[in-house]
Design an enzyme around this catalytic site. Sequence first.
Site, PDB file in Angstrom:
ATOM      1  N   GLY A 193       0.836  -1.206   0.000  1.00  0.00           N
ATOM      2  CA  GLY A 193       0.000   0.000   0.000  1.00  0.00           C
ATOM      3  C   GLY A 193       0.864   1.246   0.000  1.00  0.00           C
ATOM      4  N   SER A 194       0.308   2.319   0.516  1.00  0.00           N
ATOM      5  CA  SER A 194       0.988   3.611   0.441  1.00  0.00           C
ATOM      6  C   SER A 194       2.044   3.749   1.543  1.00  0.00           C
ATOM      7  CB  SER A 194      -0.046   4.723   0.590  1.00  0.00           C
ATOM      8  OG  SER A 194      -0.730   4.552   1.818  1.00  0.00           O
ATOM      9  N   PRO A 195       3.054   4.597   1.319  1.00  0.00           N
ATOM     10  CA  PRO A 195       4.071   4.808   2.358  1.00  0.00           C
ATOM     11  C   PRO A 195       3.460   5.307   3.674  1.00  0.00           C
ATOM     12  CG  PRO A 195       4.840   5.663   0.262  1.00  0.00           C
ATOM     13  CD  PRO A 195       3.406   5.259   0.053  1.00  0.00           C
ATOM     14  N   VAL A 197       0.468   4.712   5.073  1.00  0.00           N
ATOM     15  CA  VAL A 197      -0.141   3.609   5.832  1.00  0.00           C
ATOM     16  C   VAL A 197       0.944   2.592   6.216  1.00  0.00           C
ATOM     17  CG1 VAL A 197      -1.920   1.814   5.843  1.00  0.00           C
ATOM     18  CG2 VAL A 197      -2.388   4.002   4.755  1.00  0.00           C
ATOM     19  N   GLY A 198       1.955   2.452   5.366  1.00  0.00           N
ATOM     20  CA  GLY A 198       3.083   1.555   5.697  1.00  0.00           C
ATOM     21  C   GLY A 198       3.718   1.927   7.030  1.00  0.00           C
ATOM     22  N   GLU A 215       5.613  -3.328   0.944  1.00  0.00           N
ATOM     23  CA  GLU A 215       5.645  -3.079  -0.506  1.00  0.00           C
ATOM     24  C   GLU A 215       4.895  -1.774  -0.721  1.00  0.00           C
ATOM     25  OE1 GLU A 215       7.124  -4.915  -2.831  1.00  0.00           O
ATOM     26  OE2 GLU A 215       7.618  -6.746  -1.742  1.00  0.00           O
ATOM     27  N   CYS A 249       1.708   0.512  -9.052  1.00  0.00           N
ATOM     28  CA  CYS A 249       2.733   1.024  -8.123  1.00  0.00           C
ATOM     29  C   CYS A 249       4.022   1.364  -8.849  1.00  0.00           C
ATOM     30  CB  CYS A 249       2.987   0.017  -7.014  1.00  0.00           C
ATOM     31  SG  CYS A 249       3.441  -1.612  -7.629  1.00  0.00           S
TER      32      CYS A 249
HETATM   33  N1  LIG Z   1       5.036  -1.916  -3.885  1.00  0.00           N
HETATM   34  C1  LIG Z   1       3.989  -2.551  -4.350  1.00  0.00           C
HETATM   35  O1  LIG Z   1       4.039  -3.728  -4.698  1.00  0.00           O
HETATM   36  C2  LIG Z   1       2.670  -1.843  -4.482  1.00  0.00           C
HETATM   37  C3  LIG Z   1       1.666  -2.457  -5.225  1.00  0.00           C
HETATM   38  C4  LIG Z   1       0.452  -1.809  -5.353  1.00  0.00           C
HETATM   39  C5  LIG Z   1       0.230  -0.575  -4.776  1.00  0.00           C
HETATM   40  N2  LIG Z   1       1.224   0.004  -4.065  1.00  0.00           N
HETATM   41  C6  LIG Z   1       0.995   1.323  -3.480  1.00  0.00           C
HETATM   42  O2  LIG Z   1      -0.276   1.320  -2.815  1.00  0.00           O
HETATM   43  C7  LIG Z   1      -0.866   2.618  -2.883  1.00  0.00           C
HETATM   44  C8  LIG Z   1      -2.274   2.536  -3.455  1.00  0.00           C
HETATM   45  O3  LIG Z   1      -3.049   1.571  -2.826  1.00  0.00           O
HETATM   46  P1  LIG Z   1      -4.104   1.953  -1.672  1.00  0.00           P
HETATM   47  O4  LIG Z   1      -4.694   3.280  -1.952  1.00  0.00           O
HETATM   48  O5  LIG Z   1      -5.014   0.781  -1.532  1.00  0.00           O
HETATM   49  O6  LIG Z   1      -3.121   2.064  -0.429  1.00  0.00           O
HETATM   50  P2  LIG Z   1      -3.498   2.306   1.103  1.00  0.00           P
HETATM   51  O7  LIG Z   1      -2.212   2.372   1.826  1.00  0.00           O
HETATM   52  O8  LIG Z   1      -4.459   3.411   1.262  1.00  0.00           O
HETATM   53  O9  LIG Z   1      -4.312   0.965   1.527  1.00  0.00           O
HETATM   54  C9  LIG Z   1      -3.709  -0.310   1.514  1.00  0.00           C
HETATM   55  C10 LIG Z   1      -4.445  -1.215   2.490  1.00  0.00           C
HETATM   56  O10 LIG Z   1      -4.330  -0.661   3.807  1.00  0.00           O
HETATM   57  C11 LIG Z   1      -5.618  -0.453   4.377  1.00  0.00           C
HETATM   58  N3  LIG Z   1      -5.579   0.824   5.116  1.00  0.00           N
HETATM   59  C12 LIG Z   1      -5.854   2.067   4.645  1.00  0.00           C
HETATM   60  N4  LIG Z   1      -5.684   2.986   5.616  1.00  0.00           N
HETATM   61  C13 LIG Z   1      -5.292   2.313   6.722  1.00  0.00           C
HETATM   62  C14 LIG Z   1      -4.964   2.701   8.050  1.00  0.00           C
HETATM   63  N5  LIG Z   1      -5.014   3.973   8.419  1.00  0.00           N
HETATM   64  N6  LIG Z   1      -4.603   1.735   8.909  1.00  0.00           N
HETATM   65  C15 LIG Z   1      -4.552   0.451   8.550  1.00  0.00           C
HETATM   66  N7  LIG Z   1      -4.862   0.002   7.304  1.00  0.00           N
HETATM   67  C16 LIG Z   1      -5.236   0.929   6.401  1.00  0.00           C
HETATM   68  C17 LIG Z   1      -6.574  -0.405   3.210  1.00  0.00           C
HETATM   69  O11 LIG Z   1      -7.873  -0.803   3.624  1.00  0.00           O
HETATM   70  C18 LIG Z   1      -5.937  -1.372   2.221  1.00  0.00           C
HETATM   71  O12 LIG Z   1      -6.323  -2.703   2.491  1.00  0.00           O
HETATM   72  C19 LIG Z   1       0.063   3.433  -3.762  1.00  0.00           C
HETATM   73  O13 LIG Z   1       0.936   4.192  -2.971  1.00  0.00           O
HETATM   74  C20 LIG Z   1       0.828   2.363  -4.537  1.00  0.00           C
HETATM   75  O14 LIG Z   1       2.060   2.808  -5.063  1.00  0.00           O
HETATM   76  C21 LIG Z   1       2.432  -0.601  -3.898  1.00  0.00           C
END
Ligand SMILES: NC(=O)c1ccc[n+]([C@@H]2O[C@H](COP(=O)([O-])OP(=O)(O)OC[C@H]3O[C@@H](n4cnc5c(N)ncnc54)[C@H](O)[C@@H]3O)[C@@H](O)[C@H]2O)c1
Length: 477
Positions: A193-195, A197-198, A215, A249
């Site tokens: 997911g996003s940095p 939330v990471g 990731e 991503c």
């Molecule tokens: N490196 C990779 O392999 C890869 C692949 C796909 C997407 N991404 C990245 O992911 C992002 C887009 O995806 P997104 O919008 O779903 O990301 P996101 O970080 O918003 O959400 C990812 C997951 O985390 C959960 N989440 C959201 N907010 C949260 C919180 N506050 N606490 C706990 N969990 C939470 C979501 O429900 C979802 O299941 C982009 O930054 C993209 O570059 C990375």
Amino acid sequence: MNEADVQQIKAAFDAQQATALRWRASAAAERIARVKRLRDALMAQREAFYAAFESDYRKSPAEVEASEFLPVMEEIRQVLGALKRWMKPRRHWPTTTMLGTYASVQYQPRGRVLIIAPWNYPLSLCFGPLVSALAAGNTAIIKPSEMTPAVSALMARIIADVFPADEVALFEGSQPTSHALLQLPFDHIFFTGSPSVGKLVMTAAAQHLASVTLELGGKSPTIVDETANLQLAAETLMWGKFLNNGQTCVAPDHVYVHASVKAAFVSACRAVLQQRYGADAAAQKQSPDLTRVVNQRHTQRLAGLLADALQRGAVVHTGGEVDEAQCYIAPTLIEQIPAGAAILSEEIFGPLLPIIEYRELDQVIAAINAAPKPLALYVWSTRQANIDKVLKQTSSGGACVNHCVAHFAHGNLPFGGVNNSGMGSAHGEYGFKAFSHERAVLRASPLMLIKLFFPPYTSGRLRLIRMVVDSLKLPML
Ligand SMILES: NC(=O)c1ccc[n+]([C@@H]2O[C@H](COP(=O)([O-])OP(=O)(O)OC[C@H]3O[C@@H](n4cnc5c(N)ncnc54)[C@H](O)[C@@H]3O)[C@@H](O)[C@H]2O)c1
């Protein structure tokens, strides 16, 4: 999320403990059998997935096959062919002081793992890591994204059909579901997911010292230099950027083009877009091959980035059409973007491609190094010195030369980010290792050298230890 849901999550987590202990010594054949059951259930639902993707964001069957099924099937194929080899303990020669001992590395399952996935490749980013987790002998709980509800519901049905909840469980839901899961002491968390939330995930993992694979995303820069094969650059870049409508991503985020080839490059890009998606704006909007933006919130976010750039003086070269109601934004090339425009600092994650003219490669490298380390970096060039310079003087999770995005699909390469774009690797053997603990095992024999280091420390013994320490100055054989 109500108390009953929280209890259900906790019950699955607790039930997985006994399974995880039992699976610690599981053989390759058992693990392969689990992966095959998943594969068969997945392939049986092919058509249902086409419909779910159509409903969530109008992704074409061809892209569902190429970017969702294909990566998962590649993971499965690798596991079937290589798991026995990956699981074998690796023997290591003794170092000088360890003469008389036998050393090996054992690959143990981490135990109970949590997989949290994003919406942009909802199937492959849930089931790809799941295949690695099962291959490594773990139980798993999966939390897909709430933004692709049809695909998530179908995956939930498959998981419930194929696995009892004490082996693999899937919980749909948004942040509250994530929060409930992140309270639990998992052995490993694999987050995509996003940095931003990471960082929250890593903070939660720290409470239990769970290991993490992160990731993440970011702005992946792209360079087209004055020697590039412009037709190849346009064909590959337009594919990598507009696959899944830019919601990838590792999509090229923005492109630095040498001033001497910019006009030719931009018109080659426009020609590729017209040939692939339609000769004019109306035809492109009708193209069945352009996935929609995932929802209206993201369409507004992207429209806002475009409007901000235009207000500051940027110019649309191609595209620019926005239809919020239909979550449609045309494939768009933008030029002359002034510094300070949000599109130059935020991850775009959509069908907008800023084109930035440059004259000195050193300045491009300096700009890349001034930004957080990206997930991917791409360079199109036929001059080896330029390629070497870019690869040596920058850092990124992965890179391609004269291509983009494709390194994700190469099953023998590690896939992952660095710092802001993530940590740890996925795919193939790297995925297996992400979900395994590398346990060092040393077996002693009565003749081991280290016995000579034991007390009492007589002067003779001290001399001997000094001799051994001094011998380490000699080059290794
Ligand atoms: N490196 C990779 O392999 C890869 C692949 C796909 C997407 N991404 C990245 O992911 C992002 C887009 O995806 P997104 O919008 O779903 O990301 P996101 O970080 O918003 O959400 C990812 C997951 O985390 C959960 N989440 C959201 N907010 C949260 C919180 N506050 N606490 C706990 N969990 C939470 C979501 O429900 C979802 O299941 C982009 O930054 C993209 O570059 C990375």
